[in-house]
Motif scaffolding. Structure first.
Motif, short mmCIF file in Angstrom:
data_model
loop_
_atom_site.label_atom_id
_atom_site.label_comp_id
_atom_site.label_asym_id
_atom_site.label_seq_id
_atom_site.Cartn_x
_atom_site.Cartn_y
_atom_site.Cartn_z
N MET A 57 0.82 -1.21 0.00
CA MET A 57 0.00 0.00 0.00
C MET A 57 0.86 1.27 0.00
SD MET A 57 -3.20 -0.99 2.50
CE MET A 57 -4.14 0.45 2.02
N LYS A 58 2.04 1.17 0.60
CA LYS A 58 2.93 2.34 0.61
C LYS A 58 3.33 2.70 -0.81
CE LYS A 58 7.26 4.01 2.64
NZ LYS A 58 8.41 3.67 3.53
N GLU A 59 3.64 1.71 -1.63
CA GLU A 59 4.02 1.99 -3.00
C GLU A 59 2.83 2.44 -3.83
OE1 GLU A 59 6.51 -0.10 -6.66
OE2 GLU A 59 6.58 -0.94 -4.64
N ILE A 60 1.66 1.86 -3.57
CA ILE A 60 0.44 2.30 -4.26
C ILE A 60 0.15 3.75 -3.95
CG2 ILE A 60 -2.08 2.01 -4.29
CD1 ILE A 60 -1.60 -1.01 -4.01
N ASN A 61 0.27 4.11 -2.69
CA ASN A 61 0.01 5.50 -2.29
C ASN A 61 1.04 6.46 -2.89
OD1 ASN A 61 -2.32 4.99 -0.77
ND2 ASN A 61 -1.11 4.48 1.05
N ARG A 62 2.27 5.99 -3.03
CA ARG A 62 3.29 6.83 -3.67
C ARG A 62 2.94 7.12 -5.12
NH1 ARG A 62 7.12 5.83 -6.98
NH2 ARG A 62 6.92 3.57 -6.75
N VAL A 63 2.45 6.09 -5.83
CA VAL A 63 2.03 6.29 -7.22
C VAL A 63 0.86 7.27 -7.30
CG1 VAL A 63 1.05 5.15 -9.26
CG2 VAL A 63 2.86 4.03 -7.95
N LEU A 64 -0.10 7.11 -6.40
CA LEU A 64 -1.25 8.01 -6.38
C LEU A 64 -0.82 9.44 -6.08
CD1 LEU A 64 -3.78 5.72 -4.46
CD2 LEU A 64 -3.95 6.42 -6.86
N ASP A 65 0.11 9.61 -5.15
CA ASP A 65 0.63 10.95 -4.83
C ASP A 65 1.32 11.57 -6.04
OD1 ASP A 65 -0.31 10.83 -2.26
OD2 ASP A 65 1.59 10.18 -1.38
N ASN A 66 2.05 10.77 -6.79
CA ASN A 66 2.74 11.27 -7.98
C ASN A 66 1.77 11.62 -9.12
OD1 ASN A 66 5.25 11.07 -6.78
ND2 ASN A 66 5.67 9.03 -7.61
N MET A 67 0.54 11.15 -8.98
CA MET A 67 -0.50 11.51 -9.94
C MET A 67 -1.35 12.64 -9.37
SD MET A 67 -1.49 7.60 -11.06
CE MET A 67 -2.95 8.04 -11.98
N TYR A 68 -0.67 13.58 -8.70
CA TYR A 68 -1.29 14.78 -8.15
C TYR A 68 -2.41 14.46 -7.17
CZ TYR A 68 1.26 16.79 -12.07
OH TYR A 68 2.25 17.15 -12.95
N GLY A 69 -2.17 13.46 -6.35
CA GLY A 69 -3.14 13.14 -5.29
C GLY A 69 -4.36 12.40 -5.78
N ALA A 70 -4.19 11.52 -6.76
CA ALA A 70 -5.31 10.68 -7.22
C ALA A 70 -5.76 9.79 -6.07
CB ALA A 70 -4.88 9.84 -8.41
N SER A 71 -7.00 9.33 -6.13
CA SER A 71 -7.52 8.47 -5.07
C SER A 71 -8.11 7.19 -5.66
CB SER A 71 -8.59 9.20 -4.25
OG SER A 71 -9.69 9.56 -5.06
N LEU A 72 -7.85 6.10 -4.97
CA LEU A 72 -8.31 4.78 -5.37
C LEU A 72 -9.32 4.28 -4.35
CD1 LEU A 72 -7.91 2.11 -7.11
CD2 LEU A 72 -6.14 1.51 -5.43
N SER A 73 -10.40 3.67 -4.80
CA SER A 73 -11.39 3.15 -3.86
C SER A 73 -12.02 1.88 -4.41
CB SER A 73 -12.48 4.19 -3.58
OG SER A 73 -13.18 4.53 -4.76
N ILE A 74 -12.58 1.08 -3.51
CA ILE A 74 -13.30 -0.13 -3.88
C ILE A 74 -14.67 -0.09 -3.21
CG2 ILE A 74 -11.29 -1.59 -4.27
CD1 ILE A 74 -11.70 -2.69 -1.41
N ASP A 75 -15.59 -0.85 -3.77
CA ASP A 75 -16.92 -0.92 -3.16
C ASP A 75 -17.57 -2.23 -3.58
OD1 ASP A 75 -19.11 0.05 -1.64
OD2 ASP A 75 -20.15 0.59 -3.48
N VAL A 76 -18.33 -2.81 -2.68
CA VAL A 76 -19.12 -4.01 -2.98
C VAL A 76 -20.55 -3.71 -2.58
CG1 VAL A 76 -19.48 -6.45 -2.47
CG2 VAL A 76 -17.15 -5.54 -2.63
#
Length: 418
Positions: A57-76
């Protein structure tokens, strides 16, 4: 709007230049079935913990931060007899980012969903156990929201033995039997074979948006899965169920068979009836049960389009159960007789106008709205639905109400009360 349907892959793009933030949603549709519903709730939680491309998750969050603070979410979620598994990413519009974030976001979302397949490695046992525990806490925590818990119990009793009775996040006991291999097989089954909806919202040429999404997610053959909108077991009279728990406030939930084909224009008549009965600020339940009679703390009604069911929910003093229930049911009887005031009717119309127009203010709400529309099999805009509602009159509402059958009355009360 532009859309492409191919092999049960559904691509939809919606152009809108009002927002700086754009959004992409990838939703998979599966049948809501026992045990499988728990697997389908668990595997998205594991996917966003990382794979062989994004280690954690740390690496995922780093990628999101490098995309100007993009956010990822899931839902069921539950849509009638269907279960939707949704992955979403929100990101800055390319015009403001100065680079092609849309294409990066598509690829990133693809890598999150398909990473364990394309980059190898499968699922990690440690991560599965951690997410099992998180899901278990979420499932067991349902009891803390007594309003929703009482509604859920009403539906579970009303549809006992039916898939619609199942909770979309599954069952805590099922978690005990989930293995790494079992989870991975179900994950592959869903993302490779179940119907897929890719929905794009933002300041993009719609043809370009869909073409790029097609390059990333493809259009391989997928299953054809449809919802059953009807109730397929006979009405056997009203059931009255009381359960006890440590509560300070009694909860009434009433499950009603509407006997309306919610894919037809009758749905809009049902919707306006819902506004008159318990959705709008001047509804019968609010004005007559709460304000005038002071018999409840709250009272509202809601309709599930995916199963032609209405639920009435109310919180009461436990000793007022009989009085409150009788007055709630009296509101339905009045509608059946056509006793609807101008204030009640206009309040319902205005309520839906506000609610439907507010959908345009949120990319998240809009894509959720259009996913529901697609699953129903129509693609009306919110403003078009409002026009349909304006054509509904009191006689229409009365006719729909007279189709109703009160199936289940569920009462949650304190132990030893009454």
């Amino acid at each position: 709007m532009q859309k492409i349907d191919s092999n049960n892959n559904f691509y939809m793009a919606f152009y809108d230049d009002r927002f700086k933030i754009n959004r992409v949603v990838v939703a998979f549709i599966d049948r809501l079935e026992k045990e499988k519903n728990t697997l389908n709730a668990l595997f998205p939680m594991v996917l966003i913990r990382g794979n062989n491309k994004y280690k954690d998750m740390k690496e995922i969050n780093r990628v999101l931060d490098n995309m100007y603070g993009a956010s990822l979410s899931i839902d069921v979620d539950k849509k009638g007899d269907l279960q939707t598994i949704t992955f979403s990413i929100s990101f800055l519009n390319d015009r403001f980012a100065g680079e092609q974030l849309y294409e990066k976001s598509l690829q990133f979302l693809h890598d999150i969903i398909y990473g364990p397949i394309e980059y190898g490695g499968g699922f990690k046992e440690e991560v599965i156990e951690q997410e099992k525990n998180n899901l278990k806490q979420e499932i067991e925590g349902r009891i803390n929201d007594k309003v929703q818990y009482a509604i859920d119990r009403c539906i579970e009793i009303m549809f006992e033995g039916q898939n619609y009775a199942l909770y979309e996040k599954g069952n805590a006991d099922d978690l005990k039997t989930i293995t790494k291999d079992k989870l991975f097989l179900q994950y592959k089954e869903v993302v490779e074979k179940k119907p897929m909806y890719v929905m794009i919202y933002g300041d993009y040429n719609e043809e370009y948006a869909i073409s790029k999404a097609l390059e990333v997610f493809g259009q391989n053959q997928r299953e054809d899965i449809k919802n059953d909108f009807s109730i397929n077991f006979p009405f056997a009279g009203t059931r009255y169920i009381t359960e006890e728990m440590e509560v300070n406030q009694g909860k009434i939930s009433i499950g009603i068979r509407t006997n309306v084909d919610t894919r037809s224009t009758d749905y809009y008549k049902l919707l306006l009836l819902n506004g008159v009965l318990g959705a709008s600020p001047k509804s019968k339940l609010f004005e007559n049960v709460r304000e005038k009679a002071s018999l409840c703390y709250y009272a509202f009604s809601r309709v599930d389009r995916f199963k032609s069911v209405m639920v009435i929910s109310s919180g009461i003093e436990i000793e007022n159960y009989e009085k409150a229930l009788n007055l709630i049911l009296q509101q339905l009887e009045d509608i059946k007789k056509g006793v609807i005031t101008t204030v009640e009717y206009e309040s319902a119309i205005n309520y839906y106008k506000t609610a439907l127009m507010a959908i345009y203010d949120s990319p998240r709400d809009l894509l959720g709205f259009y996913l529901n529309q697609a699953l129903v099999g129509e693609m009306l805009e919110p403003k078009e639905i409002f026009e349909m509602l304006k054509d509904v009159n009191v006689s229409d509402v009365k006719e729909i109400a007279n189709r109703f059958e009160v199936d289940t009355v569920y009462f949650l009360r304190n132990r030893g009360a009454m």
